[in-house]
Enzyme design. Structure first.
Site, PDB file in Angstrom:
ATOM      1  N   GLU A  47       7.103   3.564   9.239  1.00 18.58           N
ATOM      2  CA  GLU A  47       7.743   4.619   8.599  1.00 18.58           C
ATOM      3  C   GLU A  47       9.297   4.979   8.965  1.00 18.58           C
ATOM      4  O   GLU A  47      10.058   5.181   7.809  1.00 18.58           O
ATOM      5  CB  GLU A  47       7.088   5.805   8.927  1.00 18.58           C
ATOM      6  CG  GLU A  47       5.586   6.021   9.174  1.00 18.58           C
ATOM      7  CD  GLU A  47       4.521   5.646   7.905  1.00 18.58           C
ATOM      8  OE1 GLU A  47       4.830   5.796   6.968  1.00 18.58           O
ATOM      9  OE2 GLU A  47       3.629   5.173   8.337  1.00 18.58           O
ATOM     10  N   ARG A  63       9.035  -1.141  22.001  1.00 19.10           N
ATOM     11  CA  ARG A  63       9.115  -2.596  22.235  1.00 19.10           C
ATOM     12  C   ARG A  63       9.106  -2.899  20.752  1.00 19.10           C
ATOM     13  O   ARG A  63       7.928  -2.606  20.045  1.00 19.10           O
ATOM     14  CB  ARG A  63       7.765  -3.008  22.998  1.00 19.10           C
ATOM     15  CG  ARG A  63       7.862  -4.405  23.418  1.00 19.10           C
ATOM     16  CD  ARG A  63       6.496  -4.928  23.428  1.00 19.10           C
ATOM     17  NE  ARG A  63       6.051  -4.644  25.256  1.00 19.10           N
ATOM     18  CZ  ARG A  63       6.337  -5.388  25.959  1.00 19.10           C
ATOM     19  NH1 ARG A  63       6.665  -6.727  25.947  1.00 19.10           N
ATOM     20  NH2 ARG A  63       5.975  -5.097  27.256  1.00 19.10           N
ATOM     21  N   ILE A  64       9.900  -3.892  20.411  1.00 19.85           N
ATOM     22  CA  ILE A  64       9.770  -4.756  19.054  1.00 19.85           C
ATOM     23  C   ILE A  64       9.066  -6.018  19.364  1.00 19.85           C
ATOM     24  O   ILE A  64       9.364  -6.737  20.206  1.00 19.85           O
ATOM     25  CB  ILE A  64      11.118  -5.265  18.628  1.00 19.85           C
ATOM     26  CG1 ILE A  64      11.946  -3.597  18.680  1.00 19.85           C
ATOM     27  CG2 ILE A  64      11.177  -5.699  17.094  1.00 19.85           C
ATOM     28  CD1 ILE A  64      11.388  -2.553  17.784  1.00 19.85           C
ATOM     29  N   ASN A 107       8.118  -8.358  17.012  1.00 21.47           N
ATOM     30  CA  ASN A 107       8.401  -9.464  16.032  1.00 21.47           C
ATOM     31  C   ASN A 107       9.759  -9.076  15.418  1.00 21.47           C
ATOM     32  O   ASN A 107       9.786  -8.374  14.649  1.00 21.47           O
ATOM     33  CB  ASN A 107       7.461  -9.736  15.243  1.00 21.47           C
ATOM     34  CG  ASN A 107       7.745 -11.136  14.431  1.00 21.47           C
ATOM     35  OD1 ASN A 107       8.841 -11.142  13.761  1.00 21.47           O
ATOM     36  ND2 ASN A 107       6.536 -11.819  13.981  1.00 21.47           N
ATOM     37  N   GLY A 137       0.718  -1.194   0.096  1.00 22.67           N
ATOM     38  CA  GLY A 137       0.021  -0.011  -0.035  1.00 22.67           C
ATOM     39  C   GLY A 137       0.849   1.276   0.096  1.00 22.67           C
ATOM     40  O   GLY A 137       0.696   2.046  -0.781  1.00 22.67           O
ATOM     41  N   LYS A 197       5.724   1.336  19.472  1.00 27.17           N
ATOM     42  CA  LYS A 197       5.811   2.786  19.074  1.00 27.17           C
ATOM     43  C   LYS A 197       5.479   2.715  17.396  1.00 27.17           C
ATOM     44  O   LYS A 197       5.172   3.517  16.712  1.00 27.17           O
ATOM     45  CB  LYS A 197       7.197   3.134  19.221  1.00 27.17           C
ATOM     46  CG  LYS A 197       7.678   3.930  20.696  1.00 27.17           C
ATOM     47  CD  LYS A 197       8.850   4.717  20.543  1.00 27.17           C
ATOM     48  CE  LYS A 197       8.753   5.497  21.774  1.00 27.17           C
ATOM     49  NZ  LYS A 197      10.131   6.387  21.610  1.00 27.17           N
TER      50      LYS A 197
END
Lengths: 338, 735
Positions: free
Chosen positions: B699, B622-623, B625, B235, B695
């Site tokens: 982008e 926090r990541i 994955n 997209g 977060k």
């Protein structure tokens, strides 16, 4: 896009017979360019005569000591053929510089000669283009012409021939074997493609009712001192801004024979006998290469966006000759320019 | 310890995608499907004088040709055409509405036929005559007419005066050309009328946005329209606003009372939205010690004649650097083009590119290391709002990125580093984006057999939303991930905003947490109805769901299996629907940050550029994955390389047409252009930004990349190229 009939040619004679009956018919082999052109409404054949099954797929030695390449040999097969890799590595590298593996698997050797220009205006039917619609005007001359020609142009057309393979064929002085209703004939590669002049709609001197059967390579392959260098806007899968095929025969550091052809700069692979003659008997060094470049680019003219091609071509010629002289040809996989 | 959150879980929809089981908008086949082909305008401005459809209508298999004259009824007021993300000012484009031509490629007729090939042939037989009017598509030619829009960032102090008196100054203009999204999947819609119900399969980043838009445009009741977009082949912002093919598909279906599919061609997609070309003017003034005294950023960007699309190009310096004086201005130029739109990191990809090139130039003027200059100017507070950050580990991004890259071995002198015939350049830049959360609702249906369905109307645009939702739900419900099924991309599912702005992960995952908490409460109630419940007296936050059990957080031996609780309460299923908690807290700035380090090798004679290494160190909370996050940032870096070196929509302004409307001539990087890309996630715990500390990553991966490469090209060659893309003829003076 207009509807078309599809027929298959059983043999070369059948192909010639079929095309003679219909002035709007076209041969189709790999279709890697023609299908796009049909989709863009640039070409509108009444009939596609499929020649991809013709028995023109062999690569054989000639009695003269050269090689005869069948017109239906896929580009990929040609580039990886052991004889081509060993004796004509410049041709192999030129082919592998073009398109993608998938396209090279489909594209035929004969069809490669008949690729049409990539000029933006040729593909856009909403704009005038003398090549597509004779007499309508050339939009590129005052338009977006970064990719267009700097040599051999006319007021009617500044399109370039997009092939890489043909640049190497020009340097190797290949001969095109064709056959038509009037019989078989051969055309030197230098005479095969045309300059635009007043008839830019004609890319080649092949008659509409003729078919390419084979490409003949002369014995000399320049396998010791050669290079094919292609400069483009990304490192793969793009047409050449400028490409150079350079082949030398050296005696120590002295040039005994030289071949030099440019791609991406003209309506046909660009050669100059004066440029090659200027190298003969000279030491293979920058001074000689610069002279050859001057000769080859004599009369070059930019149209605005493509002015840089003149200087780029000059440097590319010198670099390619240097690679050839040193015996360190440009690698296809490694995009670093040596 | 969570089992799934933070791990490198493979995509739960991976198998469906590689086997073709996952269906895209143009792949829903229904009996009696009609195929639509768009005839588009060949002129950029004017009026339709005559339309001759007779030849097309005479062809076998052609059912009808719709034009503005014979189309079904559409709403008459502008408001109906304003979708959720339409620009505030202006009058949205109405597909096939009247005889006015606003831009090249605008749809002027829709050919409807029994098969696509017939529709395409017939489309070439529709003859249209236009009354042309003078047009203008060139930003540079019209820049004098630029007008200011409300700037999102307030100015402060007297930036002009401070600049004039600054010890070291840098002022320059940067240019980013128009870019198009070029997602692999072509835009397509399939519209099906059945028993007064309209079902639409659409390529969109927001099914509910399209659903509401269609209800307004066609004056339909909300419960009569259902829009679905289960999968999307990219997209990047192109699918935020409803695109014209969805309107045409519904018009066709209405006219024929048959299902209709409209799929655009690649060339036609160049008449949709685009990243607006922009001129970015930067003026930075510094003290001799290398701190900013003045920061001025003005952007001049493209929009259409009929809408004012503007994004925050200029305010990013306020988030990165301290400066007592600052001035920001965003200006627009109206051209005879479609309205520009969001494209990955809208505003930041362009604005931060210019800002970070300007900072590099300032560092050169100051004879200061570029990283050092950024540290000297580093801001721990949002300069415009004077707020602290929920978290900002940008210093750590600089440190870890520089260490991984080997920045300390850099010779600051341009043209000082070599590798054979190539000049070597090392450049860096900062990146910044917002950490947003939007209201979203998630429904969880937990069944007694230990399976859960998690549903919301979000679209997974290819980023991995299905996967992260399954991970979070599995952890929150204490179930194996294979027991979770995720349903997305259906307007009848619980409310969810458009997938954009990097806000989906934080929004839907926090909503999952709230919904899972409600489910947990129900389970605890059921457990406590059991005789001698070991959890008697525990509140919902005293227990957790772990390994299929309701477990006391105090004492793990006190537990009740979920299945037992449900069985005992004879509950077949528990259904809960909750929203995330979106705080109206204005006490903090919420942002993600990054530091990018790039190595280029440039052939000195020929100007050929190779980007041989990129390190992107990202601090984004926090990541969820590690695998999809890595892919997301890596993709951003690749796009940033394209932005720096390749991408440009080429216009012939005389004709007002895009000349490279295909992906052979519109260049994006290919494999040969990509070498080492290292992605580092800097640890950034954040308990303020939202309960889960997420977060978003959509982008940030692209922001700053083009600047790092441009700065590296300068370092390699000594040549500062300020207009993108950096092609070889801009690097080397050939003639």
């Amino acid at each position: 896009m207009t509807p078309f009939q599809y027929t298959r040619a059983n043999d070369v004679a059948d192909a010639i017979k079929q095309i003679a009956t219909d002035p709007y018919a076209k041969f189709i082999a790999g279709g890697t360019n023609l299908i796009d052109l049909i989709k863009y409404d640039v070409e509108g054949p009444s009939r596609l005569i499929d020649i991809s099954h013709l028995p023109l797929r062999s690569i054989e030695p000639t009695s003269a000591g050269g090689v005869l390449i069948g017109a239906m040999v896929p580009n990929a097969d040609l580039a990886y053929h052991p004889v081509i890799e060993e004796r004509y590595p410049m041709l192999a590298r030129a082919i592998l510089s073009g398109a993608s593996q998938q396209l090279r698997n489909m594209a035929s050797t004969g069809g490669n000669l008949l690729q049409r220009t990539r000029c933006f205006y040729f593909y856009d039917t909403a704009t005038p283009c003398n090549k597509r619609e004779p007499g309508s005007g050339c939009s590129a001359i005052d338009g977006v012409n970064r990719i267009n020609a700097i040599l051999g142009t006319s007021e009617a057309c500044i399109a370039t021939h997009p092939s890489d393979m043909c640049v190497a064929l020009a340097a190797l002085e290949a001969v095109v074997h064709v056959i038509g209703p009037a019989g078989a004939r051969t055309i030197a590669i230098a005479d095969f493609h045309r300059l635009p002049g007043n008839t830019p709609q004609r890319d080649t001197n092949l008659e509409p009712d003729e078919i390419i059967t084979a490409i003949e390579l002369p014995p000399k392959g320049f396998s010791a001192n050669y290079s094919y260098l292609k400069i483009r806007d990304r490192l793969s899968y793009a047409f050449a801004l400028v490409s150079v095929a350079a082949a030398l025969e050296l005696d120590g550091e002295t040039i005994k024979e030289a071949r030099l052809a440019l791609g991406g700069v003209a309506h046909k692979p660009w050669r100059s006998t004066a440029a090659e003659a200027a190298l003969l008997g000279q030491r293979a060094d920058a001074t000689a290469f610069a002279k050859a470049a001057d000769w080859l680019l004599h009369g070059a003219k930019g149209y605005g966006h493509n002015n840089f091609k003149i200087g780029l071509a000059r440097r590319a010629i010198m670099r390619t000759l240097d690679q050839a002289a040193r015996g360190t040809p440009q690698s296809i996989s490694d995009k670093k320019i040596r | 310890m969570p089992n799934y959150i933070g791990t490198a879980t493979s995509r739960v929809d991976g198998r469906a995608k590689v086997t073709g089981e996952a269906k895209y908008a143009g792949e829903f086949n229904v009996p009696g499907l009609v195929h639509g082909y768009v005839v588009d305008s060949t002129i950029p401005k004017g009026q339709i004088e005559r339309i001759d459809t007779s030849a097309a209508l005479g062809m076998a298999g052609v059912i009808d040709v719709l034009t503005y004259r014979n189309r079904p009824q559409m709403a008459a007021k502008d408001d109906a055409y304003k979708d959720e993300v339409a620009p505030e000012k202006g009058s949205p484009y109405r597909p096939l509405y009247d005889d006015r031509i606003h831009f090249t490629g605008q749809p002027v007729a829709l050919v409807l036929a029994e098969d696509w090939e017939t529709a395409r042939v017939a489309a070439s037989q529709v003859k249209i005559e236009y009354q042309k009017e003078p047009h203008i598509t060139d930003l540079h030619a019209e820049r004098a007419r630029a007008f200011a829009v409300d700037s999102p960032e307030k100015s402060r102090g007297d930036a002009g005066k401070a600049f004039a008196s600054a010890a070291v100054r840098h002022a320059a203009e940067y240019f980013i050309p128009t870019e198009h999204h070029n997602p692999m999947e072509l835009f397509a819609s399939t519209a099906i009328w059945q028993d007064g119900q309209l079902t639409v399969y659409d390529k969109t980043q927001g099914v509910q946005n399209v659903q509401q838009y269609l209800c307004k445009v066609f004056e339909l009741q909300p419960d009569a329209v259902r829009v679905m977009s289960p999968y999307m082949g990219g997209g990047f912002g192109a699918g935020l606003r409803p695109q014209y093919q969805v309107v045409l598909a519904v018009l066709g279906a209405q006219a024929l009372k048959r299902p209709v599919r409209v799929m655009l061609t690649r060339a036609q997609m160049y008449a949709l939205g685009y990243r607006p070309a922009s001129i970015e003017r930067l003026a930075l003034g510094a003290s001799s010690g290398g701190t900013l005294e003045s920061m001025q950023h003005e952007a001049i960007a493209v929009t259409s004649q009929f809408e004012e699309f503007a994004r925050n190009d200029t305010g990013w310096g306020n988030l990165l650097y301290k400066s007592p004086n600052a001035k920001f201005e965003h200006r627009l130029v109206k051209l005879d083009l479609p309205t520009s739109c969001d494209m990955r990191a809208p505003g930041a990809a362009t604005g931060v590119y210019a800002l970070e090139c300007a900072m590099d130039e300032l560092a050169v003027a100051l004879k200061t290391d570029p990283v050092q200059l950024r540290l000297q100017c580093y801001s721990d507070r949002h300069q415009g709002e004077d707020l602290p950050y929920t978290s900002k580990q940008l210093r750590e991004c600089y440190r870890q990125g520089a260490a991984a890259f080997g920045w300390d071995k850099r010779n600051a002198e341009p043209r000082s580093m070599r590798d054979g015939s190539e000049l070597v350049g090392w450049g860096m830049a900062s990146g910044v984006w917002e950490a947003l959360q939007m209201p979203a609702t998630v429904r969880i249906v937990l069944t007694a057999n230990g399976h859960a369905e998690v549903a919301t109307a979000a679209s997974d645009i290819g980023t991995g939303t299905y996967t992260i939702m399954a991970q979070v739900a599995a952890d929150m419900l204490g179930l194996p991930i294979d027991n979770i099924s995720v349903k997305l991309g259906d307007s009848t599912l619980p409310q969810c905003p458009l997938e954009g702005g990097s806000w989906i992960a934080s929004s839907v995952c926090n909503a999952i947490a709230n919904t899972a908490r409600a489910v947990r409460g129900d389970l605890l109630n059921l457990a406590n109805e059991m005789k001698d419940s070991p959890l008697a007296g525990a509140g919902v936050d005293d227990v957790a769901l772990i390994d299929g059990k309701i477990v006391s957080k105090q004492d793990a031996t006190r537990a009740v299996p979920i299945a037992s609780a449900m069985q005992s309460g004879t509950a077949d299923r528990i259904t809960r629907e909750e929203a995330n908690t979106v705080a109206e807290d204005k006490s903090h700035a919420r942002n993600v940050h990054s530091a990018i380090f790039a190595e280029v090798k440039v052939d000195e004679q020929l100007g050929v550029i190779r980007v041989t290494r990129v390190v992107n160190a990202v601090a984004a909370g926090r990541i969820l994955n590690l695998k999809t996050a890595h892919s997301q940032v890596m993709g951003g870096v690749v796009w940033g390389i394209g932005m720096a070196l390749h991408e440009e929509t080429l216009f012939d302004h005389q004709f007002g047409r895009v000349m490279n409307a295909n992906i052979a001539e519109y260049h994006v990087p290919v494999n040969a252009d990509i070498h080492d890309i290292e992605v580092i996630f800097v640890d950034e715990p954040d308990e303020i930004v939202n309960p889960l500390g997420i977060k978003g990553l959509g982008e940030i991966g692209i922001v700053g990349v083009a600047a790092a490469i441009a700065n590296a090209v300068y370092h390699a060659t000594g040549k500062r190229v300020r207009d993108l893309p950096i092609t070889l003829d801009k690097v080397v003076q050939f003639n």
